[in-house]
Design a protein around this motif. Sequence first.
Motif, PDB file in Angstrom:
ATOM      1  N   GLY A  43       6.308  27.231  -0.660  1.00  0.00           N
ATOM      2  CA  GLY A  43       5.797  26.199   0.233  1.00  0.00           C
ATOM      3  C   GLY A  43       6.775  25.058   0.338  1.00  0.00           C
ATOM      4  N   PRO A  44       6.444  24.027   1.116  1.00  0.00           N
ATOM      5  CA  PRO A  44       7.354  22.895   1.296  1.00  0.00           C
ATOM      6  C   PRO A  44       7.650  22.186  -0.023  1.00  0.00           C
ATOM      7  CG  PRO A  44       5.576  22.845   2.927  1.00  0.00           C
ATOM      8  CD  PRO A  44       5.209  23.880   1.919  1.00  0.00           C
ATOM      9  N   ALA A  45       8.900  21.831  -0.211  1.00  0.00           N
ATOM     10  CA  ALA A  45       9.303  21.158  -1.448  1.00  0.00           C
ATOM     11  C   ALA A  45       8.750  19.749  -1.547  1.00  0.00           C
ATOM     12  CB  ALA A  45      10.830  21.122  -1.536  1.00  0.00           C
ATOM     13  N   ASP A  46       8.281  19.214  -0.418  1.00  0.00           N
ATOM     14  CA  ASP A  46       7.706  17.869  -0.419  1.00  0.00           C
ATOM     15  C   ASP A  46       6.217  17.901  -0.080  1.00  0.00           C
ATOM     16  OD1 ASP A  46       7.928  18.653   2.198  1.00  0.00           O
ATOM     17  OD2 ASP A  46       8.786  16.773   2.931  1.00  0.00           O
ATOM     18  N   ALA A  47       5.554  19.009  -0.380  1.00  0.00           N
ATOM     19  CA  ALA A  47       4.140  19.163  -0.038  1.00  0.00           C
ATOM     20  C   ALA A  47       3.295  18.079  -0.703  1.00  0.00           C
ATOM     21  CB  ALA A  47       3.640  20.540  -0.467  1.00  0.00           C
ATOM     22  N   ALA A  48       2.369  17.519   0.054  1.00  0.00           N
ATOM     23  CA  ALA A  48       1.468  16.511  -0.497  1.00  0.00           C
ATOM     24  C   ALA A  48       0.369  17.149  -1.333  1.00  0.00           C
ATOM     25  CB  ALA A  48       0.851  15.689   0.625  1.00  0.00           C
ATOM     26  N   GLU A  87       0.636  26.413   5.772  1.00  0.00           N
ATOM     27  CA  GLU A  87       2.086  26.185   5.892  1.00  0.00           C
ATOM     28  C   GLU A  87       2.508  24.818   5.366  1.00  0.00           C
ATOM     29  OE1 GLU A  87       4.280  28.550   6.885  1.00  0.00           O
ATOM     30  OE2 GLU A  87       2.494  29.820   6.822  1.00  0.00           O
ATOM     31  N   THR A  88       1.582  23.898   5.242  1.00  0.00           N
ATOM     32  CA  THR A  88       1.911  22.558   4.735  1.00  0.00           C
ATOM     33  C   THR A  88       1.672  22.441   3.235  1.00  0.00           C
ATOM     34  OG1 THR A  88      -0.313  21.625   5.069  1.00  0.00           O
ATOM     35  CG2 THR A  88       1.206  21.589   6.951  1.00  0.00           C
ATOM     36  N   LEU A  89       1.126  23.499   2.628  1.00  0.00           N
ATOM     37  CA  LEU A  89       0.756  23.470   1.216  1.00  0.00           C
ATOM     38  C   LEU A  89       1.762  24.242   0.367  1.00  0.00           C
ATOM     39  CD1 LEU A  89      -3.008  24.418   1.742  1.00  0.00           C
ATOM     40  CD2 LEU A  89      -2.020  22.114   1.711  1.00  0.00           C
ATOM     41  N   TYR A  90       1.862  23.856  -0.894  1.00  0.00           N
ATOM     42  CA  TYR A  90       2.672  24.609  -1.849  1.00  0.00           C
ATOM     43  C   TYR A  90       1.704  25.395  -2.720  1.00  0.00           C
ATOM     44  CZ  TYR A  90       6.249  25.657  -5.367  1.00  0.00           C
ATOM     45  OH  TYR A  90       7.130  26.292  -6.209  1.00  0.00           O
ATOM     46  N   LEU A  91       1.896  26.720  -2.797  1.00  0.00           N
ATOM     47  CA  LEU A  91       1.011  27.588  -3.562  1.00  0.00           C
ATOM     48  C   LEU A  91       1.752  28.190  -4.741  1.00  0.00           C
ATOM     49  CD1 LEU A  91      -0.379  27.366  -0.720  1.00  0.00           C
ATOM     50  CD2 LEU A  91      -1.303  29.644  -1.152  1.00  0.00           C
ATOM     51  N   THR A  92       1.139  28.127  -5.903  1.00  0.00           N
ATOM     52  CA  THR A  92       1.769  28.663  -7.101  1.00  0.00           C
ATOM     53  C   THR A  92       0.686  29.112  -8.077  1.00  0.00           C
ATOM     54  OG1 THR A  92       3.478  28.235  -8.770  1.00  0.00           O
ATOM     55  CG2 THR A  92       1.938  26.426  -8.300  1.00  0.00           C
ATOM     56  N   ASN A  93       1.101  29.552  -9.259  1.00  0.00           N
ATOM     57  CA  ASN A  93       0.169  29.982 -10.296  1.00  0.00           C
ATOM     58  C   ASN A  93       0.556  29.382 -11.638  1.00  0.00           C
ATOM     59  OD1 ASN A  93      -1.788  32.079  -9.167  1.00  0.00           O
ATOM     60  ND2 ASN A  93       0.156  32.910  -8.444  1.00  0.00           N
ATOM     61  N   ALA A  94      -0.427  29.236 -12.503  1.00  0.00           N
ATOM     62  CA  ALA A  94      -0.168  28.697 -13.838  1.00  0.00           C
ATOM     63  C   ALA A  94       0.695  29.658 -14.655  1.00  0.00           C
ATOM     64  CB  ALA A  94      -1.490  28.424 -14.556  1.00  0.00           C
ATOM     65  N   VAL A  95       0.492  30.956 -14.437  1.00  0.00           N
ATOM     66  CA  VAL A  95       1.270  32.000 -15.115  1.00  0.00           C
ATOM     67  C   VAL A  95       2.018  32.783 -14.051  1.00  0.00           C
ATOM     68  CG1 VAL A  95       1.115  34.101 -16.524  1.00  0.00           C
ATOM     69  CG2 VAL A  95      -0.330  32.120 -17.064  1.00  0.00           C
ATOM     70  N   LYS A  96       3.286  33.067 -14.287  1.00  0.00           N
ATOM     71  CA  LYS A  96       4.147  33.621 -13.239  1.00  0.00           C
ATOM     72  C   LYS A  96       4.295  35.148 -13.248  1.00  0.00           C
ATOM     73  CE  LYS A  96       5.090  29.322 -12.225  1.00  0.00           C
ATOM     74  NZ  LYS A  96       4.209  28.616 -11.283  1.00  0.00           N
ATOM     75  N   ARG A 132       6.211  16.456  -6.661  1.00  0.00           N
ATOM     76  CA  ARG A 132       5.535  15.155  -6.707  1.00  0.00           C
ATOM     77  C   ARG A 132       4.399  15.074  -5.689  1.00  0.00           C
ATOM     78  NH1 ARG A 132       9.915  10.443  -6.741  1.00  0.00           N
ATOM     79  NH2 ARG A 132       8.036   9.282  -7.352  1.00  0.00           N
ATOM     80  N   PRO A 133       3.440  15.992  -5.789  1.00  0.00           N
ATOM     81  CA  PRO A 133       2.329  16.000  -4.827  1.00  0.00           C
ATOM     82  C   PRO A 133       1.387  14.825  -5.052  1.00  0.00           C
ATOM     83  CG  PRO A 133       1.860  17.512  -6.606  1.00  0.00           C
ATOM     84  CD  PRO A 133       3.269  17.018  -6.827  1.00  0.00           C
ATOM     85  N   GLU A 134       0.608  14.536  -4.042  1.00  0.00           N
ATOM     86  CA  GLU A 134      -0.443  13.533  -4.180  1.00  0.00           C
ATOM     87  C   GLU A 134      -1.686  14.146  -4.816  1.00  0.00           C
ATOM     88  OE1 GLU A 134      -1.301  11.239  -0.684  1.00  0.00           O
ATOM     89  OE2 GLU A 134       0.745  11.451   0.049  1.00  0.00           O
ATOM     90  N   LEU A 135      -1.926  15.425  -4.501  1.00  0.00           N
ATOM     91  CA  LEU A 135      -3.146  16.082  -4.970  1.00  0.00           C
ATOM     92  C   LEU A 135      -2.832  17.508  -5.405  1.00  0.00           C
ATOM     93  CD1 LEU A 135      -6.279  15.717  -5.197  1.00  0.00           C
ATOM     94  CD2 LEU A 135      -6.438  16.716  -2.915  1.00  0.00           C
ATOM     95  N   VAL A 136      -3.354  17.894  -6.563  1.00  0.00           N
ATOM     96  CA  VAL A 136      -3.219  19.260  -7.069  1.00  0.00           C
ATOM     97  C   VAL A 136      -4.602  19.898  -7.060  1.00  0.00           C
ATOM     98  CG1 VAL A 136      -2.584  20.720  -9.016  1.00  0.00           C
ATOM     99  CG2 VAL A 136      -1.251  18.661  -8.513  1.00  0.00           C
ATOM    100  N   VAL A 137      -4.715  21.048  -6.396  1.00  0.00           N
ATOM    101  CA  VAL A 137      -5.979  21.769  -6.306  1.00  0.00           C
ATOM    102  C   VAL A 137      -5.920  22.957  -7.262  1.00  0.00           C
ATOM    103  CG1 VAL A 137      -7.603  22.952  -4.794  1.00  0.00           C
ATOM    104  CG2 VAL A 137      -6.164  21.095  -3.887  1.00  0.00           C
TER     105      VAL A 137
END
Length: 209
Positions: A43-48, A87-96, A132-137
Amino acid sequence: MKAPGADEFVPDTPDLATLRTASCGCRGCDLYRHATQTVFGEGPADAAVVLVGEQPGDQEDQQGHPFVGPAGHLLDRALADAGLDRETLYLTNAVKHFKFVERGKRRIHKAPGRTEIVACSAWITAELALIRPELVVCLGAIAAQAVIDPAFKVSKQRGHVVSMPDYRAIATVHPSAVLRAPDRAEAYAAFVADLKKVRAEMSKRTTSG
């Protein structure tokens, strides 16, 4: 021999692409031995807003991308229904890496243990520090316990915004839990309602800013 944890594999870099490349060589726990590949965030490297799941599933492990399996498809639909653009969000996982047990020709998801979550924590810490997101879901208990607090209970605290030192966080269920729910329609509606809180929270910040 005890696995060293991911810390020694995480480079000191301001570049997310470099971090992603380095993650492919991580040997911080034993999950890499059986997984097809590392599945890093996208996702975007500057995702909020950053969405954090548990771990890659079977399809993610094969394709090398987060949230591309059945749970990912449901997440896409829920994001759209909540008015959020993936497309505006960065998606990842706690375990890779994908943890699983084999049953015949099928690979069945197995939840990562606390040792594996802690071993992999340096990667999510590094991702969040760079983005450096504003919110982590946090999607599901494992993500919430990795990001917010090891004692976090999604069943009791879902949908509530938590202030962290560098960002705010909110937790909901993992989309795979919606797929497994006895009443899928009800579970899906509750999931979308939580995601609408994410949209509202971000809209509130935009308006106040």
